[in-house]
Design a protein around this motif. Structure first.
Motif, PDB file in Angstrom:
ATOM      1  N   CYS A 138      -6.501   0.418  -5.578  1.00 18.10           N
ATOM      2  CA  CYS A 138      -5.663   1.593  -5.770  1.00 18.10           C
ATOM      3  C   CYS A 138      -4.837   1.535  -7.087  1.00 18.10           C
ATOM      4  O   CYS A 138      -4.168   0.611  -7.030  1.00 18.10           O
ATOM      5  CB  CYS A 138      -5.236   1.929  -4.311  1.00 18.10           C
ATOM      6  SG  CYS A 138      -3.420   2.386  -4.376  1.00 18.10           S
ATOM      7  N   HIS A 174      -2.071   3.176  -7.488  1.00 20.34           N
ATOM      8  CA  HIS A 174      -0.758   3.343  -7.198  1.00 20.34           C
ATOM      9  C   HIS A 174      -0.300   2.439  -6.560  1.00 20.34           C
ATOM     10  O   HIS A 174       1.265   2.330  -6.615  1.00 20.34           O
ATOM     11  CB  HIS A 174      -0.640   4.784  -6.101  1.00 20.34           C
ATOM     12  CG  HIS A 174      -1.527   6.012  -6.378  1.00 20.34           C
ATOM     13  ND1 HIS A 174      -2.252   6.606  -5.379  1.00 20.34           N
ATOM     14  CD2 HIS A 174      -1.239   6.586  -7.483  1.00 20.34           C
ATOM     15  CE1 HIS A 174      -2.830   7.785  -6.537  1.00 20.34           C
ATOM     16  NE2 HIS A 174      -2.255   7.781  -7.666  1.00 20.34           N
ATOM     17  N   HIS A 175      -0.917   1.284  -6.055  1.00 20.85           N
ATOM     18  CA  HIS A 175      -0.265   0.265  -5.411  1.00 20.85           C
ATOM     19  C   HIS A 175      -0.713  -0.982  -5.719  1.00 20.85           C
ATOM     20  O   HIS A 175      -0.147  -2.143  -5.441  1.00 20.85           O
ATOM     21  CB  HIS A 175      -0.062   0.165  -3.756  1.00 20.85           C
ATOM     22  CG  HIS A 175       0.578   1.611  -2.982  1.00 20.85           C
ATOM     23  ND1 HIS A 175      -0.464   2.777  -2.994  1.00 20.85           N
ATOM     24  CD2 HIS A 175       1.797   1.999  -2.998  1.00 20.85           C
ATOM     25  CE1 HIS A 175       0.424   3.743  -2.477  1.00 20.85           C
ATOM     26  NE2 HIS A 175       1.509   3.222  -2.597  1.00 20.85           N
ATOM     27  N   CYS A 212      -3.299   0.004   1.159  1.00 15.71           N
ATOM     28  CA  CYS A 212      -2.014   0.625   0.666  1.00 15.71           C
ATOM     29  C   CYS A 212      -1.607   1.435   2.029  1.00 15.71           C
ATOM     30  O   CYS A 212      -0.580   1.552   2.163  1.00 15.71           O
ATOM     31  CB  CYS A 212      -1.888   1.291  -0.421  1.00 15.71           C
ATOM     32  SG  CYS A 212      -3.075   2.577  -0.790  1.00 15.71           S
ATOM     33  N   CYS A 241      -5.291   7.978  -0.797  1.00 16.49           N
ATOM     34  CA  CYS A 241      -3.806   7.139  -0.939  1.00 16.49           C
ATOM     35  C   CYS A 241      -2.528   7.906  -0.922  1.00 16.49           C
ATOM     36  O   CYS A 241      -2.756   9.016  -1.641  1.00 16.49           O
ATOM     37  CB  CYS A 241      -3.909   6.412  -2.443  1.00 16.49           C
ATOM     38  SG  CYS A 241      -2.628   5.467  -2.744  1.00 16.49           S
TER      39      CYS A 241
HETATM   40 ZN   LIG Z   1      -2.530   3.405  -2.619  1.00 12.59          ZN
END
Ligand SMILES: [Zn+2]
Length: 200
Positions: free
Chosen positions: A71, A73-74, A142, A197
């Motif tokens: 992912c 974002h994380h 996440c 997400c």
């Molecule tokens: Zn994420």
């Protein structure tokens, strides 16, 4: 990259020089390079010599392709199953190449929605079928590891192109065929964009 990992370990409150962590920067670098190797992959090389001319146009389905991605974002894993169908017009792709195409896009920093569309679009682009459908079912660490409560950690995304977009019967035929062996209940409830997400 190894210097950055050493610093990261210190920032986390660890002692990068202790025995168990001594080779960690080297391992993390190697592992991250592999997990993002899709950026450098050459699609033409992946499907090299595996495009064949055909004179039929029956739906081709490849189900339960395992995928593993990160992912964006994380930088945490999301993974699950991918189901792909297409209706050939003049060309087909060797079946063994299809999971490798998924890997090319999964081994990057991703969101599940974009990954799903990229897989559909590359098939559309390379063999110009009458339609392409891709459904991905993913578990997002996440969300599950961080205990995000308001969302289920399981997300389903889909991309429907050509005949699968225009013809409800074709789309339903595909969805019924992949449902038959899926262990996951309720996966026909496709997630709206952004659900895979939580960007916190
Ligand atoms: Zn994420």
């Amino acid at each position: 990259m190894q210097d950055l990992i050493v610093r990261l370990l210190s920032e986390l409150g660890e002692d990068p020089s202790r025995e168990g962590l001594r080779d960690t920067p080297k391992r993390v670098e190697k592992s991250l390079k592999f997990l993002t190797s899709g950026y450098a992959a050459d699609i033409d090389e992946v499907i090299n010599n595996a495009l064949f001319s055909v004179d039929y146009s029956e739906m081709v389905i490849v189900k339960d392709i395992d995928f593993y991605s990160l992912c964006e974002h994380h930088l945490l894993p999301f993974f699950g199953k991918c189901h792909i169908a297409y209706i050939p017009q003049q060309k087909v792709i060797g079946l063994s190449k299809i999971p490798r195409l998924v890997d090319v896009f999964a081994r990057r920093l991703q969101v599940q929605e974009r990954l799903t569309h990229q897989v559909a679009e590359v098939i559309q682009d390379r063999i110009a079928p009458l339609g392409v459908a891709v459904v991905m079912e993913g578990t997002h660490l996440c969300m599950s590891m961080r205990g995000v409560e308001k969302q289920n950690s399981f997300a389903v995304t889909s991309a429907m192109l050509g005949a699968f977009r225009e013809n409800a019967r074709t789309r339903m035929e595909f969805l019924e065929l992949i449902k038959r062996r899926s262990q996951v209940p309720g996966y026909l409830e496709l997630a709206p964009p952004g659900l895979s997400c939580v960007t916190e």
